[in-house]
Design an enzyme around this catalytic site. Structure first.
Site, PDB file in Angstrom:
ATOM      1  N   THR A   1      -5.468  -6.888  10.853  1.00  0.00           N
ATOM      2  CA  THR A   1      -5.731  -5.628  10.134  1.00  0.00           C
ATOM      3  C   THR A   1      -5.190  -4.429  10.907  1.00  0.00           C
ATOM      4  OG1 THR A   1      -7.751  -6.608   9.253  1.00  0.00           O
ATOM      5  CG2 THR A   1      -7.568  -4.213   9.125  1.00  0.00           C
TER       6      THR A   1
ATOM      7  N   GLU B   1      -9.634 -10.903  -7.512  1.00  0.00           N
ATOM      8  CA  GLU B   1      -8.722  -9.763  -7.349  1.00  0.00           C
ATOM      9  C   GLU B   1      -7.542  -9.853  -8.327  1.00  0.00           C
ATOM     10  OE1 GLU B   1      -7.878  -9.727  -3.137  1.00  0.00           O
ATOM     11  OE2 GLU B   1      -9.912  -9.056  -2.650  1.00  0.00           O
TER      12      GLU B   1
ATOM     13  N   PHE C   1     -15.531   4.009   6.794  1.00  0.00           N
ATOM     14  CA  PHE C   1     -14.155   4.326   6.404  1.00  0.00           C
ATOM     15  C   PHE C   1     -13.927   4.257   4.890  1.00  0.00           C
ATOM     16  CE2 PHE C   1     -14.256  -0.216   7.652  1.00  0.00           C
ATOM     17  CZ  PHE C   1     -13.767  -0.811   6.494  1.00  0.00           C
TER      18      PHE C   1
ATOM     19  N   ASN D   1      -2.015   0.311   6.677  1.00  0.00           N
ATOM     20  CA  ASN D   1      -1.516  -0.948   7.252  1.00  0.00           C
ATOM     21  C   ASN D   1      -0.661  -1.759   6.272  1.00  0.00           C
ATOM     22  OD1 ASN D   1      -3.572  -1.879   5.651  1.00  0.00           O
ATOM     23  ND2 ASN D   1      -4.668  -2.976   7.256  1.00  0.00           N
TER      24      ASN D   1
ATOM     25  N   HIS E   1      -2.321  -5.422   1.609  1.00  0.00           N
ATOM     26  CA  HIS E   1      -3.614  -6.085   1.454  1.00  0.00           C
ATOM     27  C   HIS E   1      -3.349  -7.521   1.043  1.00  0.00           C
ATOM     28  CE1 HIS E   1      -7.609  -7.164  -0.086  1.00  0.00           C
ATOM     29  NE2 HIS E   1      -6.950  -7.711  -1.100  1.00  0.00           N
TER      30      HIS E   1
ATOM     31  N   ARG F   1       2.511  -6.278   9.398  1.00  0.00           N
ATOM     32  CA  ARG F   1       1.799  -5.118   9.950  1.00  0.00           C
ATOM     33  C   ARG F   1       2.352  -4.707  11.319  1.00  0.00           C
ATOM     34  NH1 ARG F   1      -3.903  -7.283   7.666  1.00  0.00           N
ATOM     35  NH2 ARG F   1      -4.018  -6.018   5.773  1.00  0.00           N
TER      36      ARG F   1
ATOM     37  N   LYS G   1       0.821  -1.217   0.000  1.00  0.00           N
ATOM     38  CA  LYS G   1       0.000   0.000   0.000  1.00  0.00           C
ATOM     39  C   LYS G   1       0.863   1.280   0.000  1.00  0.00           C
ATOM     40  CE  LYS G   1      -3.973  -2.167   2.281  1.00  0.00           C
ATOM     41  NZ  LYS G   1      -5.001  -2.006   3.331  1.00  0.00           N
TER      42      LYS G   1
ATOM     43  N   TYR H   1     -12.635  -2.094  -3.709  1.00  0.00           N
ATOM     44  CA  TYR H   1     -13.157  -2.129  -2.336  1.00  0.00           C
ATOM     45  C   TYR H   1     -14.693  -1.996  -2.306  1.00  0.00           C
ATOM     46  CZ  TYR H   1      -8.537  -2.001  -0.131  1.00  0.00           C
ATOM     47  OH  TYR H   1      -7.278  -2.314   0.317  1.00  0.00           O
TER      48      TYR H   1
END
Ligand code: AMP
Length: 140
Positions: free
Chosen positions: A93, A128, A59, A114, A117, A104, A11, A51
């Site tokens: 998470t 995905e 969020f 974080n 994914h 993480r 990320k 998402y």
């Protein structure tokens, strides 16, 4: 054990801190093999689509803004029990709840930023992977 595949994203918080290699090293040390990888700037449309299941969550808008705030590295990972293996090395998470030694716990900044994914099931992994990769871009 037969090799299976999962989908991973490094990320923007991790690419911003130049941790692409550090994250990938932890994935590889966990027994996963990177069989496809590309660094992209996700569009808002892509992030909202990816998402989509979280669209009603409070969020959601922040998550889409975060995921488009800088480059990400999308990867296909291969290994025995790849989905679970990847989830184990990612950790919880929320980094505060993650086990020591997980990506993480060691690298993430917050529940949103974080660092990684990972797909939560083999079926979602297939969906995905298809979202970001053409079959010929995956070389096992
Ligand atoms: P997942 O589909 O499980 O990967 O969840 C999507 C992402 O949403 C997580 O990896 C976090 O970055 C983010 N997220 C999940 N729960 C929260 C939360 N309570 N607050 C902020 N971000 C969250």
């Amino acid at each position: 054990m037969a090799a299976t595949r999962t989908f991973s994203i490094i990320k923007p918080d991790a690419t911003r801190r130049n941790l692409t290699g550090a994250v990938t090293k932890m994935l590889e040390e966990a027994g996963l093999r990177v069989v496809a990888s590309k660094r992209i700037q996700m569009t808002r449309e892509q992030a909202e689509g990816f998402y989509g299941v979280h669209r009603e969550r409070p969020f959601f808008n922040d998550l889409v803004s975060f995921m488009t705030s800088g480059p990400v590295v999308v990867q296909v990972l291969e290994g025995g029990n790849a989905v679970q293996r990847n989830r184990d090395v990612m950790g919880a998470t929320n980094p505060e709840n993650a086990e020591p030694g997980t990506i993480r716990k060691e690298l993430a900044e917050s529940i949103e930023a974080n660092s990684v994914h990972g797909s939560d099931s083999e079926e979602n992994a297939r969906i995905e992977i298809e979202f970001f990769f053409k079959p010929e871009e995956i070389v096992g």
